[in-house]
Write a protein that holds these residues in place. Structure first.
Motif, short mmCIF file in Angstrom:
data_model
loop_
_atom_site.label_atom_id
_atom_site.label_comp_id
_atom_site.label_asym_id
_atom_site.label_seq_id
_atom_site.Cartn_x
_atom_site.Cartn_y
_atom_site.Cartn_z
N LEU A 106 -5.75 -12.61 -7.19
CA LEU A 106 -5.47 -13.73 -6.29
C LEU A 106 -4.14 -14.38 -6.66
CD1 LEU A 106 -6.53 -15.46 -3.94
CD2 LEU A 106 -7.56 -16.95 -5.66
N ILE A 107 -3.90 -14.59 -7.94
CA ILE A 107 -2.64 -15.19 -8.39
C ILE A 107 -1.48 -14.25 -8.07
CG2 ILE A 107 -1.32 -15.88 -10.42
CD1 ILE A 107 -3.96 -16.93 -11.60
N MET A 108 -1.68 -12.96 -8.28
CA MET A 108 -0.61 -12.01 -7.98
C MET A 108 -0.25 -12.05 -6.49
SD MET A 108 -1.59 -8.77 -10.39
CE MET A 108 -0.08 -7.85 -10.10
N GLN A 109 -1.25 -12.23 -5.65
CA GLN A 109 -0.99 -12.27 -4.22
C GLN A 109 -0.37 -13.60 -3.80
OE1 GLN A 109 -4.24 -12.57 -1.33
NE2 GLN A 109 -3.34 -10.78 -0.30
N VAL A 110 -0.97 -14.70 -4.24
CA VAL A 110 -0.53 -16.01 -3.79
C VAL A 110 0.77 -16.44 -4.46
CG1 VAL A 110 -1.16 -18.47 -3.71
CG2 VAL A 110 -2.87 -16.73 -3.21
N ILE A 111 0.85 -16.30 -5.76
CA ILE A 111 2.03 -16.76 -6.50
C ILE A 111 3.11 -15.70 -6.54
CG2 ILE A 111 2.87 -17.60 -8.73
CD1 ILE A 111 0.97 -19.51 -7.30
N GLY A 112 2.72 -14.46 -6.79
CA GLY A 112 3.71 -13.39 -6.92
C GLY A 112 4.12 -12.76 -5.61
N GLY A 113 3.35 -12.98 -4.54
CA GLY A 113 3.70 -12.40 -3.25
C GLY A 113 3.45 -10.91 -3.15
N TYR A 114 2.56 -10.40 -3.98
CA TYR A 114 2.27 -8.97 -4.00
C TYR A 114 1.36 -8.58 -2.84
CZ TYR A 114 4.23 -8.14 -8.61
OH TYR A 114 5.08 -8.00 -9.66
N SER A 115 1.55 -7.37 -2.35
CA SER A 115 0.65 -6.81 -1.34
C SER A 115 -0.56 -6.21 -2.04
CB SER A 115 1.37 -5.72 -0.54
OG SER A 115 1.60 -4.59 -1.36
N GLY A 116 -1.57 -5.85 -1.27
CA GLY A 116 -2.76 -5.21 -1.84
C GLY A 116 -2.42 -3.93 -2.57
N ASP A 117 -1.52 -3.14 -2.00
CA ASP A 117 -1.11 -1.89 -2.65
C ASP A 117 -0.42 -2.15 -3.98
OD1 ASP A 117 -2.05 -0.16 -0.65
OD2 ASP A 117 -0.23 -0.42 0.55
N GLU A 118 0.46 -3.15 -4.00
CA GLU A 118 1.19 -3.46 -5.24
C GLU A 118 0.24 -3.96 -6.32
OE1 GLU A 118 5.55 -4.74 -3.45
OE2 GLU A 118 3.91 -6.20 -3.40
N ILE A 119 -0.70 -4.78 -5.92
CA ILE A 119 -1.68 -5.30 -6.89
C ILE A 119 -2.51 -4.14 -7.44
CG2 ILE A 119 -3.71 -6.77 -7.19
CD1 ILE A 119 -2.50 -8.58 -4.98
N ALA A 120 -2.93 -3.25 -6.55
CA ALA A 120 -3.72 -2.09 -6.98
C ALA A 120 -2.94 -1.26 -8.00
CB ALA A 120 -4.10 -1.24 -5.77
N THR A 121 -1.67 -1.05 -7.74
CA THR A 121 -0.83 -0.28 -8.66
C THR A 121 -0.70 -0.99 -10.01
OG1 THR A 121 0.43 0.62 -6.81
CG2 THR A 121 1.45 0.74 -8.98
N GLU A 122 -0.42 -2.29 -9.96
CA GLU A 122 -0.24 -3.06 -11.20
C GLU A 122 -1.49 -3.11 -12.06
OE1 GLU A 122 2.38 -4.60 -12.80
OE2 GLU A 122 3.42 -3.37 -11.33
N LEU A 123 -2.64 -3.26 -11.42
CA LEU A 123 -3.88 -3.41 -12.17
C LEU A 123 -4.63 -2.09 -12.36
CD1 LEU A 123 -5.21 -6.73 -10.57
CD2 LEU A 123 -3.90 -6.44 -12.68
N ASN A 124 -4.02 -1.01 -11.91
CA ASN A 124 -4.64 0.32 -11.99
C ASN A 124 -6.02 0.34 -11.34
OD1 ASN A 124 -2.45 1.48 -13.38
ND2 ASN A 124 -3.23 0.71 -15.32
N LEU A 125 -6.07 -0.20 -10.12
CA LEU A 125 -7.32 -0.26 -9.37
C LEU A 125 -7.13 0.41 -8.02
CD1 LEU A 125 -8.26 -4.01 -9.96
CD2 LEU A 125 -9.34 -2.03 -11.03
N ASN A 126 -8.24 0.73 -7.39
CA ASN A 126 -8.24 1.23 -6.03
C ASN A 126 -7.90 0.06 -5.11
OD1 ASN A 126 -9.51 1.63 -3.36
ND2 ASN A 126 -10.20 3.56 -4.25
N LYS A 127 -7.16 0.30 -4.02
CA LYS A 127 -6.78 -0.78 -3.11
C LYS A 127 -8.02 -1.46 -2.53
CE LYS A 127 -4.33 -2.14 1.00
NZ LYS A 127 -3.74 -1.75 2.24
N ASN A 128 -9.05 -0.70 -2.21
CA ASN A 128 -10.28 -1.30 -1.67
C ASN A 128 -10.92 -2.25 -2.67
OD1 ASN A 128 -10.00 0.09 0.73
ND2 ASN A 128 -11.23 1.82 0.03
N THR A 129 -10.86 -1.91 -3.95
CA THR A 129 -11.39 -2.79 -4.99
C THR A 129 -10.61 -4.09 -5.02
OG1 THR A 129 -12.04 -0.86 -6.30
CG2 THR A 129 -11.88 -2.97 -7.47
N VAL A 130 -9.28 -3.97 -4.93
CA VAL A 130 -8.42 -5.16 -4.92
C VAL A 130 -8.75 -6.05 -3.73
CG1 VAL A 130 -6.05 -5.97 -4.62
CG2 VAL A 130 -6.55 -4.14 -6.23
#
Length: 189
Positions: free
Chosen positions: A138-162
């Motif tokens: 949530l912080i990565m999206q709201v504060i960092g402006g990351y997309s779901g794909d970018e968050i998934a990549t950063e956290l090593n998660l599936n996009k659906n999980t994110v």
């Protein structure tokens, strides 16, 4: 002998040019991303001084590894990764005394009549109590402006999980807001 002197001078000039280029690249990187890194660190750590230290360490590590950055488009993700690792290193270095929260008396030193908090303070507190698995994306999206794909990549998660975690985090905040509104109504009425 003269040939060796010319070669050494060329190498020295090339090294100086490379260092100047690296310095310019680094300064541009710091100017472009320092505020974002600090904002993310502050939300992650919730302490101004520690956040400043972590950001400084992040940029120090970035300087050392600047030559390994191949994709200019991935700079922000690269810096966030360094920052997250720096934050994790803080906990590796420290040994905390653990105490059961339920057994620890908490002093209520805030006078109830002076309890006035802004929506932003309330929201920050609510985000702070979210479990890490929900808070971080949530912080990565709201504060960092990351997309779901970018968050998934950063956290090593599936996009659906994110996306599920983001949805659940927002629902937790919504539920907390509804509970606060209900409790305010009952205490005012």
């Amino acid at each position: 002998m003269i040939v060796d002197f010319v070669r050494k001078k060329k190498r020295k000039n090339q090294v100086n040019k490379d260092m100047v280029d690296k310095q310019k690249k680094y300064e541009t990187l710091v100017q472009a991303y320092h505020k974002d890194m600090y904002r993310y660190a502050y939300w992650l750590i919730r302490d101004q001084h520690i956040a400043e230290d972590v950001v400084q360490e992040t940029f120090l590590r970035a300087w050392r590894s600047l030559d390994s950055l191949n994709d200019e488009k991935a700079v922000k993700s690269w810096l966030i990764t360094i920052l997250r690792r720096e934050n994790a290193r803080r906990f590796e270095r420290k040994q905390f005394d653990t105490v059961d929260i339920e057994e620890t008396p908490v002093a209520d030193d805030i006078n109830a009549s002076h309890e006035v908090s802004t929506e932003q303070d309330w929201l920050r507190k609510q985000i702070g109590v979210l479990p890490t698995e929900y808070r971080e994306p949530l912080i990565m999206q709201v504060i960092g402006g990351y997309s779901g794909d970018e968050i998934a990549t950063e956290l090593n998660l599936n996009k659906n999980t994110v996306m599920t975690r983001l949805f659940r985090a927002r629902n937790m905040l919504k539920d907390a807001m509804e509970k606060t509104t209900i409790s305010e109504r009952s205490s005012n009425g």
